[in-house]
Structure formats: C-alpha cells, structure tokens
Design a protein around this motif. Sequence first.
Motif, PDB file in Angstrom:
ATOM      1  N   GLN A 295      39.546  34.550  44.761  1.00 20.12           N
ATOM      2  CA  GLN A 295      38.862  33.176  45.599  1.00 20.12           C
ATOM      3  C   GLN A 295      39.625  33.440  46.832  1.00 20.12           C
ATOM      4  OE1 GLN A 295      40.393  29.556  44.529  1.00 20.12           O
ATOM      5  NE2 GLN A 295      39.446  28.098  45.896  1.00 20.12           N
ATOM      6  N   VAL A 296      38.803  33.185  48.064  1.00 20.59           N
ATOM      7  CA  VAL A 296      39.135  33.797  49.058  1.00 20.59           C
ATOM      8  C   VAL A 296      39.104  32.035  50.211  1.00 20.59           C
ATOM      9  CG1 VAL A 296      38.464  34.868  51.562  1.00 20.59           C
ATOM     10  CG2 VAL A 296      38.488  35.848  49.252  1.00 20.59           C
ATOM     11  N   GLU A 297      39.769  32.136  51.246  1.00 15.23           N
ATOM     12  CA  GLU A 297      39.839  30.395  52.091  1.00 15.23           C
ATOM     13  C   GLU A 297      40.284  31.089  52.946  1.00 15.23           C
ATOM     14  OE1 GLU A 297      41.507  27.389  50.574  1.00 15.23           O
ATOM     15  OE2 GLU A 297      40.123  26.694  49.699  1.00 15.23           O
ATOM     16  N   ASP A 298      39.946  31.770  54.149  1.00 16.91           N
ATOM     17  CA  ASP A 298      40.347  31.701  55.652  1.00 16.91           C
ATOM     18  C   ASP A 298      40.300  33.266  55.783  1.00 16.91           C
ATOM     19  OD1 ASP A 298      40.594  29.121  56.711  1.00 16.91           O
ATOM     20  OD2 ASP A 298      42.303  28.784  55.667  1.00 16.91           O
ATOM     21  N   ALA A 299      39.567  33.798  55.209  1.00 20.41           N
ATOM     22  CA  ALA A 299      39.747  35.417  55.188  1.00 20.41           C
ATOM     23  C   ALA A 299      40.979  36.231  54.148  1.00 20.41           C
ATOM     24  CB  ALA A 299      39.713  36.223  55.965  1.00 20.41           C
ATOM     25  N   ARG A 300      41.261  35.465  53.504  1.00 27.41           N
ATOM     26  CA  ARG A 300      42.598  35.720  53.295  1.00 27.41           C
ATOM     27  C   ARG A 300      42.400  35.450  51.327  1.00 27.41           C
ATOM     28  NH1 ARG A 300      48.157  35.491  56.308  1.00 27.41           N
ATOM     29  NH2 ARG A 300      48.614  37.069  55.339  1.00 27.41           N
ATOM     30  N   ILE A 301      42.897  36.297  50.426  1.00 29.27           N
ATOM     31  CA  ILE A 301      42.729  35.815  49.045  1.00 29.27           C
ATOM     32  C   ILE A 301      43.532  35.038  48.175  1.00 29.27           C
ATOM     33  CG2 ILE A 301      43.176  36.450  47.138  1.00 29.27           C
ATOM     34  CD1 ILE A 301      41.977  39.960  47.916  1.00 29.27           C
ATOM     35  N   CYS A 302      43.130  33.840  48.151  1.00 30.06           N
ATOM     36  CA  CYS A 302      44.621  32.634  47.389  1.00 30.06           C
ATOM     37  C   CYS A 302      44.518  32.587  46.084  1.00 30.06           C
ATOM     38  CB  CYS A 302      43.610  31.444  48.010  1.00 30.06           C
ATOM     39  SG  CYS A 302      42.080  30.785  48.250  1.00 30.06           S
ATOM     40  N   GLY A 303      43.139  32.938  45.375  1.00 30.58           N
ATOM     41  CA  GLY A 303      43.084  33.584  43.853  1.00 30.58           C
ATOM     42  C   GLY A 303      42.731  34.943  43.757  1.00 30.58           C
ATOM     43  N   LEU A 304      43.786  35.013  42.150  1.00 26.95           N
ATOM     44  CA  LEU A 304      44.252  36.563  42.133  1.00 26.95           C
ATOM     45  C   LEU A 304      43.418  36.229  40.243  1.00 26.95           C
ATOM     46  CD1 LEU A 304      45.824  38.954  43.838  1.00 26.95           C
ATOM     47  CD2 LEU A 304      43.499  39.594  43.522  1.00 26.95           C
ATOM     48  N   TYR A 305      42.555  36.697  39.923  1.00 30.76           N
ATOM     49  CA  TYR A 305      41.829  36.195  38.167  1.00 30.76           C
ATOM     50  C   TYR A 305      42.384  37.350  37.515  1.00 30.76           C
ATOM     51  CZ  TYR A 305      41.677  31.824  40.502  1.00 30.76           C
ATOM     52  OH  TYR A 305      41.074  31.043  41.629  1.00 30.76           O
ATOM     53  N   TYR A 306      42.767  38.420  36.836  1.00 33.42           N
ATOM     54  CA  TYR A 306      43.141  39.253  35.907  1.00 33.42           C
ATOM     55  C   TYR A 306      43.573  39.349  34.459  1.00 33.42           C
ATOM     56  CZ  TYR A 306      44.908  44.009  35.777  1.00 33.42           C
ATOM     57  OH  TYR A 306      44.204  45.315  34.869  1.00 33.42           O
ATOM     58  N   VAL A 307      41.663  39.658  34.257  1.00 24.15           N
ATOM     59  CA  VAL A 307      41.107  39.372  32.766  1.00 24.15           C
ATOM     60  C   VAL A 307      41.531  41.386  32.465  1.00 24.15           C
ATOM     61  CG1 VAL A 307      39.445  39.152  31.339  1.00 24.15           C
ATOM     62  CG2 VAL A 307      39.388  37.730  33.531  1.00 24.15           C
ATOM     63  N   ARG A 308      43.066  41.205  31.457  1.00 22.01           N
ATOM     64  CA  ARG A 308      42.749  42.328  30.527  1.00 22.01           C
ATOM     65  C   ARG A 308      42.250  42.192  29.065  1.00 22.01           C
ATOM     66  NH1 ARG A 308      48.184  44.848  31.109  1.00 22.01           N
ATOM     67  NH2 ARG A 308      46.906  46.996  30.967  1.00 22.01           N
ATOM     68  N   ASN A 309      42.279  41.641  28.510  1.00 21.90           N
ATOM     69  CA  ASN A 309      42.146  41.147  26.994  1.00 21.90           C
ATOM     70  C   ASN A 309      40.611  42.046  26.568  1.00 21.90           C
ATOM     71  OD1 ASN A 309      41.500  40.109  24.756  1.00 21.90           O
ATOM     72  ND2 ASN A 309      41.730  37.994  24.948  1.00 21.90           N
ATOM     73  N   PRO A 310      41.087  42.768  25.650  1.00 25.25           N
ATOM     74  CA  PRO A 310      39.327  43.548  25.488  1.00 25.25           C
ATOM     75  C   PRO A 310      38.470  42.972  24.835  1.00 25.25           C
ATOM     76  CG  PRO A 310      41.719  44.999  24.641  1.00 25.25           C
ATOM     77  CD  PRO A 310      42.041  43.212  25.281  1.00 25.25           C
ATOM     78  N   GLN A 311      39.111  41.800  24.383  1.00 25.54           N
ATOM     79  CA  GLN A 311      37.649  41.187  23.508  1.00 25.54           C
ATOM     80  C   GLN A 311      36.572  39.875  24.158  1.00 25.54           C
ATOM     81  OE1 GLN A 311      39.783  38.498  20.862  1.00 25.54           O
ATOM     82  NE2 GLN A 311      40.427  39.346  19.400  1.00 25.54           N
TER      83      GLN A 311
END
Length: 313
Positions: free
Chosen positions: A283-299
């Motif tokens: 998620q980006v606001e004002d040209a910077r990343i404010c939310g990082l969502y990392y999905v690693r669950n193989p399922q």
Amino acid sequence: MKERSEPPAAAAEPMVGGGRTDPATGAFVAHRKLLFTVAYEMLGSAADAEDVLQETWLRWVKVDLEQVRDQRAYLVRIATRRSLDRLRTMKRRKEVYVGPWLPEPLLTAPDVAEDVELAESVSMALMLVLETLSPTERAVFVLREVFDLGYEEIAAAVGKTPAAVRQIAHRARRHVDARRPREAVPQSQVRLALESFQRALETRDLQGLLDVLAPEVVLMSDGGGVKQAAPQPITGAGKVARMIVSGLGKARIALTSELTVVNGNPALLLRVDEEIDGVIAVQVEDARICGLYYVRNPQKLTRIASETALTLR
C-alpha cells in the motif's frame, strides 16, 4: 435434467443432446466469473470461493428456471448465502490460525488492473479492511459498494429487510471509509515505489529501504504456521528495514524478485533458490510504502502461476 457434480468451467460448451444449449449450464457459465469474484471478495480465499461455486452449481441445477425472472440475481443470491455460511466457518478457522491472516493473492489479467474500481476492490489493503466487518456487513458492503446491487436484491440475498440492509450498508460504509486508504494512488506511482523497494531488497540496502518506507509502515507476514513469518504485525520503518536486512543476511539465501500484478495491483513475486517463496503486495501513500503484505503460506500461493479472471459485471 441429470445432476452434475462439477460446475462447468467458463470455457465449457453448455450443450445437451442434439446440440441444444443447456439453459442452466449456459446461465452458470455466463456468470461464473462474476460469481467467483463475489465469493472471493467476501471470503478473501480463492479455494473457498471455488467451493462456493461448487455449492452454487449444485443448488442451481435443481432450480426450476421457468420460475426465475432474473438468472444473474438468483445466482448471486445463492452464491452470497453460501459465502455467508462459509464466512462464519472461516471465522472459527482464523481464530486458531498461526500468526496474521492475509487474503489469498491472485495473479490477475491486465484488464483487472485497467479497471480502477475492480483493482481497488480486490486490493490487499481493502480486503484487509473488509476482514474487520461482520459477515453480514461484509456481504452487504460488497454487494452494494462493489457490485452496485439494489437494496431489495441484497435483502433477498442476506435474509434481511431492505430497510435493515440500508442501515447495515451505511454502517459498513462508514466503518470502511474510516480505515481504507485515503485516496487512490496511480499504479505508476505504486510501481515506482515497489521498484525502489525491490532494488533495496535485492542489495540488502538498509538506507534504500528506509528511503522508500513510510515512517509508520506496517509489515504483515502470513506463513500459516508452515513458513517462518512474524507472529505479529511489525510497525515502523526502522524495525521493518532492519528485520528484512538482518533476516536476509542470516539466511544467506539466493533471493530473486520479479515485478508482477496481483489482485489487480503491482506486487513482487519472490523466489529463493529459484523456488517460489512468497508474494509481497504493498500500500502506497505519498510515494512511500505504508503497508507491506507478505504471503508465504504455500497453501495460499496456488493462484500465482496462472491468471485468475475477475469481473464486476
């Protein structure tokens, strides 16, 4: 008509004996992509959405089509009811889920990214906001705000009066508006921020990460108890950047990343030793990343090898 146990694929030929079109199959095929999108936006899980389609199909083939005025509305009603049942079951599953729960990422076709309204509605950021609604609120919000259904149609789908649906819709909209991103960010800006993050990630550049991350950035990682992930969200650019650089340094892994489009928005596909390790949405606001969502669950990574078709219509 002989009952079928499997719903037809979107590309299936809806034919019966003598080459005549099977009306029930034809209607289902025509609206299959829409029904999947409705179920996915309500559930955040492609696997569960497919199960909803199966249940919808099994009920649909038993319906007397001569009594159905609007086949699209009727199919959406069935899918909504099945999704509501599954939402309540999923709530119990999430209560015992290991670590943060993130929606299942979908590799999406270019037309999804080009449809601004659709891309926003399936973005990881908004899907996480929808997780904070009750099952009925989520159903009403999705059907009203995303698919623009009338209050009477929604009332029939969720088993409420139109007046009650109006109140629920107002409450859900207010709740979502207070938590959703302040404004839509052009995908070109998201891609630029993601490219900066990608360069810093691959070079283990701490300052590069700090430059692209917003001061109050939040990192959520979903390993599902199968892959290593932070047990709680991590907040703050310093903490997030140091954790990323430290983790990569300790692991001494051959990490590569590839820009892709997930849920209609730019994302990163990560590989370790050439094997898919996860997907990072932002998620980006004002040209910077404010939310990082990392999905690693193989399922939850089974839908990033081939594109999933979505539609609002």
